[in-house]
Design a protein around this motif. Structure first.
Motif, short mmCIF file in Angstrom:
data_model
loop_
_atom_site.label_atom_id
_atom_site.label_comp_id
_atom_site.label_asym_id
_atom_site.label_seq_id
_atom_site.Cartn_x
_atom_site.Cartn_y
_atom_site.Cartn_z
N SER A 1 5.98 7.86 6.49
CA SER A 1 4.62 7.27 6.53
C SER A 1 4.54 5.85 5.30
CB SER A 1 3.34 7.58 6.17
OG SER A 1 1.88 6.90 6.10
N SER A 2 4.20 4.89 5.86
CA SER A 2 4.11 3.44 5.32
C SER A 2 3.11 3.99 4.00
CB SER A 2 4.42 2.78 5.55
OG SER A 2 2.69 2.47 5.95
N LEU A 3 2.12 4.85 4.44
CA LEU A 3 0.95 4.82 3.27
C LEU A 3 1.25 6.01 1.49
CD1 LEU A 3 -1.60 5.78 6.25
CD2 LEU A 3 -1.31 3.23 4.49
N ASN A 4 1.02 4.91 1.51
CA ASN A 4 1.51 6.14 -0.13
C ASN A 4 0.05 7.02 -0.72
OD1 ASN A 4 -1.09 4.47 -1.65
ND2 ASN A 4 1.31 2.94 -2.90
N GLU A 5 -0.29 7.24 -1.91
CA GLU A 5 -1.34 8.99 -1.82
C GLU A 5 -2.72 8.33 -1.56
OE1 GLU A 5 0.88 6.31 -5.64
OE2 GLU A 5 1.18 7.95 -3.75
N ASP A 6 -2.73 6.65 -2.60
CA ASP A 6 -4.38 6.09 -2.15
C ASP A 6 -4.52 5.56 -0.80
OD1 ASP A 6 -2.77 4.29 -2.01
OD2 ASP A 6 -3.98 3.63 -3.96
N TYR A 7 -3.74 6.23 0.33
CA TYR A 7 -4.06 5.27 2.17
C TYR A 7 -3.32 4.11 1.73
CZ TYR A 7 -4.89 10.03 2.51
OH TYR A 7 -4.83 11.31 2.63
N SER A 8 -2.90 3.42 1.05
CA SER A 8 -2.88 1.89 0.87
C SER A 8 -1.36 1.45 1.69
CB SER A 8 -3.01 1.71 -0.87
OG SER A 8 -2.28 -0.09 -0.51
N PRO A 9 -1.04 0.81 2.61
CA PRO A 9 -0.10 0.66 3.05
C PRO A 9 0.86 -0.49 1.86
CG PRO A 9 -1.98 -1.31 4.27
CD PRO A 9 -2.65 0.28 2.91
N VAL A 10 2.07 0.29 1.50
CA VAL A 10 3.39 -0.13 1.18
C VAL A 10 3.99 -1.59 1.75
CG1 VAL A 10 5.07 0.17 -0.51
CG2 VAL A 10 3.26 1.96 -0.27
N PHE A 11 3.96 -1.14 2.61
CA PHE A 11 4.64 -2.26 3.60
C PHE A 11 4.03 -3.97 3.46
CE2 PHE A 11 6.91 0.37 5.65
CZ PHE A 11 8.18 0.61 4.51
N GLN A 12 2.78 -3.78 3.66
CA GLN A 12 1.96 -4.80 3.86
C GLN A 12 1.22 -5.18 2.96
OE1 GLN A 12 2.06 -1.96 5.94
NE2 GLN A 12 0.93 -2.22 7.40
N ASP A 13 1.09 -4.36 1.32
CA ASP A 13 0.70 -4.80 -0.50
C ASP A 13 2.18 -5.51 -0.74
OD1 ASP A 13 -1.65 -3.25 -0.77
OD2 ASP A 13 -0.57 -1.64 -1.54
N ILE A 14 3.54 -5.10 0.12
CA ILE A 14 4.25 -5.85 -0.45
C ILE A 14 4.61 -6.99 0.07
CG2 ILE A 14 7.30 -6.21 -0.67
CD1 ILE A 14 6.85 -2.71 -1.07
N ALA A 15 4.29 -7.62 0.99
CA ALA A 15 3.91 -9.01 2.00
C ALA A 15 2.87 -9.86 1.14
CB ALA A 15 4.57 -8.91 2.94
N ARG A 16 1.96 -8.96 1.07
CA ARG A 16 0.63 -9.92 0.31
C ARG A 16 0.53 -10.33 -1.23
NH1 ARG A 16 -3.59 -7.61 -2.11
NH2 ARG A 16 -3.18 -5.67 -1.10
N PHE A 17 1.54 -9.63 -1.54
CA PHE A 17 1.49 -9.75 -3.08
C PHE A 17 2.69 -11.08 -3.10
CE2 PHE A 17 0.08 -5.69 -4.46
CZ PHE A 17 -1.14 -6.02 -4.53
#
Length: 151
Positions: free
Chosen positions: A7-23
């Motif tokens: 899954s692209s979700l990390n342990e806090d259920y935050s979508p890693v790929f979307q976070d990277i793109a957003r940041f």
């Protein structure tokens, strides 16, 4: 016993790929704020840097967005003097978009900005780790492009 699904979700259920793109987008937009250019507008300019004089429809297709979205981006870029619309001599119903000298110059600034963001993002990764990340992401992108084309 089977492994848990990847899954692209990390342990806090935050979508890693979307976070990277957003940041990346937040940093890009903040660094280019003095030039009043967003990442989406920058994508239009990069397309024109590669092939100046594209039709609006061609830009929309390359960005995989609706033509109305591209039109709004071009409106903003035109108001700032980064691009100009010219009638298409082969089809009067269509416009071709030309980057101005100012628009082409900002692409160089955007390229430096992307390199700066890459340096921030890749800090702490060895060359081998970075190569593995790029290889994996390239496979994922290819898989997603294939799936998107089938829809």
């Amino acid at each position: 016993m089977t492994d848990a699904p990847k899954s692209s979700l990390n342990e806090d259920y935050s979508p890693v790929f979307q976070d990277i793109a957003r940041f990346r987008q937040l940093i890009f937009d903040s660094l280019l704020k003095p030039h009043n250019v967003t990442m989406s507008q920058g994508f239009v300019l990069v397309q024109l840097f590669r092939e100046n004089g594209l039709r609006q429809a061609d830009i929309a297709q390359r960005m995989q967005v609706a033509p109305v979205t591209t039109s709004k981006l071009i409106d903003k870029l035109e108001a700032q003097g980064y691009v100009e619309r010219r009638s298409d001599p082969e089809d009067r119903r269509s416009n071709r978009i030309w980057a101005t000298d100012r628009g082409l110059a900002i692409v160089k600034t955007m390229t430096r900005t992307v390199r700066d963001i890459d340096q921030i993002a890749n800090e702490g990764l060895s060359d081998a780790e970075f190569a593995t990340v790029i290889k994996a992401l390239t496979v994922m992108r290819k898989n997603l492009q294939k799936a998107a084309a089938q829809r």
